[in-house]
Design an enzyme around this catalytic site. Structure first.
Site, PDB file in Angstrom:
ATOM      1  N   ARG A  72     -22.416 -17.868  13.670  1.00 30.37           N
ATOM      2  CA  ARG A  72     -23.626 -18.543  14.142  1.00 30.37           C
ATOM      3  C   ARG A  72     -24.674 -18.720  13.041  1.00 30.37           C
ATOM      4  NH1 ARG A  72     -23.658 -14.329  19.044  1.00 30.37           N
ATOM      5  NH2 ARG A  72     -22.368 -13.275  17.495  1.00 30.37           N
ATOM      6  N   GLY A  79     -25.310  -8.706  24.920  1.00 29.01           N
ATOM      7  CA  GLY A  79     -24.611  -8.038  26.001  1.00 29.01           C
ATOM      8  C   GLY A  79     -25.647  -7.532  27.000  1.00 29.01           C
ATOM      9  N   LYS A 104     -38.773 -12.503 -24.221  1.00 27.18           N
ATOM     10  CA  LYS A 104     -37.457 -12.101 -23.726  1.00 27.18           C
ATOM     11  C   LYS A 104     -36.939 -10.990 -24.618  1.00 27.18           C
ATOM     12  CE  LYS A 104     -33.695 -13.074 -25.261  1.00 27.18           C
ATOM     13  NZ  LYS A 104     -32.474 -13.558 -25.910  1.00 27.18           N
ATOM     14  N   TYR A 125     -43.528 -17.917 -28.375  1.00 18.69           N
ATOM     15  CA  TYR A 125     -42.245 -17.464 -27.848  1.00 18.69           C
ATOM     16  C   TYR A 125     -41.766 -16.297 -28.694  1.00 18.69           C
ATOM     17  CZ  TYR A 125     -37.369 -16.862 -26.931  1.00 18.69           C
ATOM     18  OH  TYR A 125     -36.166 -16.277 -26.628  1.00 18.69           O
TER      19      TYR A 125
HETATM   20  C1  UD1 Z   1     -22.925  -7.204  19.861  1.00 19.01           C
HETATM   21  C2  UD1 Z   1     -22.592  -6.496  21.167  1.00 19.01           C
HETATM   22  C3  UD1 Z   1     -23.608  -6.929  22.228  1.00 19.01           C
HETATM   23  C4  UD1 Z   1     -25.021  -6.615  21.754  1.00 19.01           C
HETATM   24  C5  UD1 Z   1     -25.296  -7.227  20.380  1.00 19.01           C
HETATM   25  C6  UD1 Z   1     -26.601  -6.690  19.840  1.00 19.01           C
HETATM   26  C7  UD1 Z   1     -20.167  -6.177  21.214  1.00 19.01           C
HETATM   27  C8  UD1 Z   1     -18.884  -6.614  21.812  1.00 19.01           C
HETATM   28  N1  UD1 Z   1     -21.246  -6.836  21.583  1.00 19.01           N
HETATM   29  O1  UD1 Z   1     -22.788  -8.597  20.062  1.00 19.01           O
HETATM   30  O2  UD1 Z   1     -23.351  -6.246  23.428  1.00 19.01           O
HETATM   31  O3  UD1 Z   1     -25.956  -7.098  22.687  1.00 19.01           O
HETATM   32  O4  UD1 Z   1     -24.257  -6.870  19.441  1.00 19.01           O
HETATM   33  O5  UD1 Z   1     -26.992  -7.353  18.692  1.00 19.01           O
HETATM   34  O6  UD1 Z   1     -20.187  -5.223  20.473  1.00 19.01           O
HETATM   35  N2  UD1 Z   1     -18.261  -6.720  13.493  1.00 19.01           N
HETATM   36  C9  UD1 Z   1     -17.213  -6.168  12.804  1.00 19.01           C
HETATM   37  N3  UD1 Z   1     -15.951  -6.527  13.136  1.00 19.01           N
HETATM   38  C10 UD1 Z   1     -15.670  -7.371  14.146  1.00 19.01           C
HETATM   39  C11 UD1 Z   1     -16.757  -7.930  14.857  1.00 19.01           C
HETATM   40  C12 UD1 Z   1     -18.028  -7.582  14.514  1.00 19.01           C
HETATM   41  O7  UD1 Z   1     -17.405  -5.384  11.878  1.00 19.01           O
HETATM   42  O8  UD1 Z   1     -14.484  -7.631  14.385  1.00 19.01           O
HETATM   43  C13 UD1 Z   1     -19.627  -6.337  13.111  1.00 19.01           C
HETATM   44  C14 UD1 Z   1     -20.486  -7.507  12.655  1.00 19.01           C
HETATM   45  O9  UD1 Z   1     -20.390  -7.691  11.248  1.00 19.01           O
HETATM   46  C15 UD1 Z   1     -21.891  -7.089  13.103  1.00 19.01           C
HETATM   47  C16 UD1 Z   1     -21.626  -6.204  14.315  1.00 19.01           C
HETATM   48  O10 UD1 Z   1     -20.272  -5.828  14.239  1.00 19.01           O
HETATM   49  O11 UD1 Z   1     -22.548  -6.354  12.118  1.00 19.01           O
HETATM   50  C17 UD1 Z   1     -21.912  -6.927  15.638  1.00 19.01           C
HETATM   51  O12 UD1 Z   1     -21.123  -8.096  15.683  1.00 19.01           O
HETATM   52  P1  UD1 Z   1     -21.684  -9.444  16.281  1.00 19.01           P
HETATM   53  O13 UD1 Z   1     -20.611 -10.455  16.180  1.00 19.01           O
HETATM   54  O14 UD1 Z   1     -22.984  -9.753  15.706  1.00 19.01           O
HETATM   55  O15 UD1 Z   1     -21.853  -9.026  17.813  1.00 19.01           O
HETATM   56  P2  UD1 Z   1     -22.828  -9.687  18.876  1.00 19.01           P
HETATM   57  O16 UD1 Z   1     -22.209 -10.895  19.425  1.00 19.01           O
HETATM   58  O17 UD1 Z   1     -24.172  -9.797  18.333  1.00 19.01           O
HETATM   59 MG    MG Z   2     -24.919  -9.546  16.414  1.00 19.72          MG
END
Ligand code: UD1
Ligand code: MG
Length: 524
Positions: A39, A176, A390, A405
């Site tokens: 996003r 969520g 520099k 300079y």
């Molecule tokens: C997540 C939560 C949501 C919450 C929101 C808060 C889940 C399923 N959902 O959604 O309930 O409201 O955060 O901001 O957890 N990441 C990984 N590996 C993956 C997927 C994600 O390391 O396979 C990491 C991302 O880099 C990020 C974090 O997990 O730092 C959250 O992932 P993101 O995709 O932002 O989750 P949200 O849709 O925001």
């Molecule tokens: Mg997030």
């Protein structure tokens, strides 16, 4: 089965600098930072985007290290080399580095899957598995340590399997949602992700911040039960709540008093919002610590900057990276310092750009100074308008006040660098050094063809091109001898105003024409 507490809002007065608190015993920390962040519509992994001059992932990692009594596992995936690099540069302290392990999630199959990757980090060693885990998203840069401490306190007091942080938002879309049920309607039964939520669930305004404390004995066994049959086909970490409830375990929650602290950055809009909030917090912190800002709203201070008491920042000053500014300094408008170390009582006038340089106590710079990396301006030295430097060391009390300079130069104490002095440090192939001894006087419009050394106490006459080393205390002068032609100018004027044969004659033009007709190219 649910308990909830609110994190009290603290007035900015009572905040002050946080007294460092002890790490929480037996607490392992997991930071999830493997996602691309679709996003954001970016080529760069989301957690590498900067907030107040610091990669987003560092907020979660630093916070985690602050509270972790056990190891911290950072889960990386997209652009993991760059993420590792950022961590290596920012977390240089050996003790902290030793507690931090980086694990890779090759395929991003969801937050539950991300946490599973950290299991080997906690399975090794003689200490045994942590008693509980703190799990942080890598995209919540506004979280504060006090909040985490409160989350831990509630988790322990409630003997919960999971304790989550929630916030109540006007617009909860994208997050969520926290589904509460039970007799009182307060018990948390599960979290439903935005794409899976029914219309009724979408109307819920309480959201999951993405910050969890989970019982050590429960976490990894429960993760094995996750099932990716949902709208996104992912292993959701948030399904752990449902699993806990179905096992009759306690789920507790802390509701944020200031919901903005729970901001999750998924879009550029949210990134800008995080930036706005953090910048404001940073300003408040330094105002509180005794720094004057004439116009706080236009003063930009990165997260990694430190500023001494009674320093005055004028409007539109930008302090970036790991810059440190001492006490009683004055920094005038439209000046930007990046990764600079500034002593006490330093004055920097308007429109100066300074990078990776050191300014010792009582130095005076500007306006319009450009310091590129590797400059040291020693005590009481002065650098004036339109001077670029520099990799140069400008000695104590020395002055380079106008239009110069200085590159790859070592300038001693008490040296005067005249207006228009240039170190010719580059011959098109390599860079060479210029060394100027103590108390040298360099006259205006001097070129120093490096490599060259000017001995202490020497005088370089204005307009000199120094091509060879100059002995100490010598005069060096290289100029075309001056010729005075008596009456020449008056004759010229007479010719111009009283032209022979009534034609307008331009002495200079005529001379040029003659020279041209004699040029070899013409004759060829
Ligand atoms: C997540 C939560 C949501 C919450 C929101 C808060 C889940 C399923 N959902 O959604 O309930 O409201 O955060 O901001 O957890 N990441 C990984 N590996 C993956 C997927 C994600 O390391 O396979 C990491 C991302 O880099 C990020 C974090 O997990 O730092 C959250 O992932 P993101 O995709 O932002 O989750 P949200 O849709 O925001
Ligand atoms: Mg997030």
């Amino acid at each position: 089965m649910t308990a909830q507490r609110r994190v009290e809002a603290r007035s900015s007065r009572s905040k002050g600098p946080l007294a460092a608190q002890a790490p929480a015993a037996g607490l392992g920390v997991i930071v999830m930072a493997a996602g691309l962040g679709k996003r954001m519509r970016s080529k760069q992994a989301k957690v590498l985007h900067q907030v107040a001059g610091q990669a987003m992932v560092l907020y979660s990692v630093k916070l985690g290290l602050q509270v972790a009594g056990d190891r911290l596992a950072l889960v990386v995936g997209h652009q993991n080399d760059q993420v590792r690099q950022v961590i290596e540069t920012a977390i240089s302290d050996k003790q902290r580095r030793a507690r931090l392990s980086i694990v890779e999630q090759r395929e991003q199959l969801g937050t539950g899957h991300a946490v599973v990757q950290s299991r080997p980090v906690f399975a090794v060693g003689t200490r045994g598995a942590p008693a509980r885990y703190l799990i942080l998203n890598g995209d919540t840069p506004l979280l504060r340590e006090e909040t985490i401490r409160e989350l831990l306190r509630v988790h322990d007091a409630e003997r919960a399997a999971i304790t989550i942080l929630t916030a109540i938002l006007q617009d909860a879309s994208g997050y969520g949602r926290v589904v509460r049920a039970g007799l009182t309607g307060r018990d948390i039964s599960r979290i439903v992700e935005d794409p899976d939520a029914t219309a009724d669930e979408q109307a819920i305004r309480e959201i999951n911040v993405g910050t969890y404390v989970v019982d050590g004995a429960f976490l990894f066994d429960a993760l094995e039960k996750l099932d990716p049959s949902n709208a996104q086909g992912e292993y959701y970490l948030t399904d752990l709540l449902h699993i806990a409830v179905s096992q009759g375990r306690r789920v507790a929650a802390v509701v944020l008093e200031k919901p903005e602290e729970g901001l999750g950055v998924n879009t550029r809009q949210q990134l800008a919002e995080a930036e706005r909030v953090i910048r404001q917090q940073i300003r408040e912190r330094w105002l509180e610590a005794g720094v004057t800002m004439i116009d706080p709203g236009s003063t930009w201070i990165d997260a990694g900057v430190t500023i001494g008491k009674d320093t005055i920042l004028h409007p539109n000053v930008t302090l970036e990276g790991a810059t440190t500014v001492g006490e009683d300094c004055v920094i005038r408008s439209y000046t930007r310092l990046s990764d600079c170390t500034v002593g006490d009582r330093v004055e920097i006038l308007d429109h100066s750009v300074l990078r990776e340089s050191v300014l010792e106590d009582d130095a005076i710079l500007g306006p319009f100074v450009h310091l590129r990396p590797g400059v040291v301006v020693r005590r009481k030295a002065k650098v004036g308008n339109f001077v670029e430097m520099k990799k140069t060391d400008l000695g104590e009390g020395s002055k380079a006040n106008h239009l110069s300079y200085l590159g790859d130069a070592k300038v001693g104490r008490g040296v005067n660098i005249g207006a228009g002095t240039i170190t010719c440090n580059y011959d098109g192939i390599r860079k060479s050094q210029t060394v100027i001894g103590n108390h040298v006087f360099v006259g205006s419009d001097t070129q120093l063809i490096a490599p060259v050394t000017v001995g202490a106490g020497a005088v370089v006459a204005a307009g000199t091109t120094v091509t060879q080393d100059v002995p100490a205390d010598a005069l060096v002068i290289s100029r075309v001898p001056q010729v005075n032609r008596a009456g020449w100018a008056a004759k010229r004027r007479a010719l111009a105003t009283d032209p022979p044969h009534g034609n307008h004659v331009n002495l200079v033009g005529t001379a040029k024409k003659r020279a041209k007709s004699r040029s070899p190219q013409r004759r060829a």
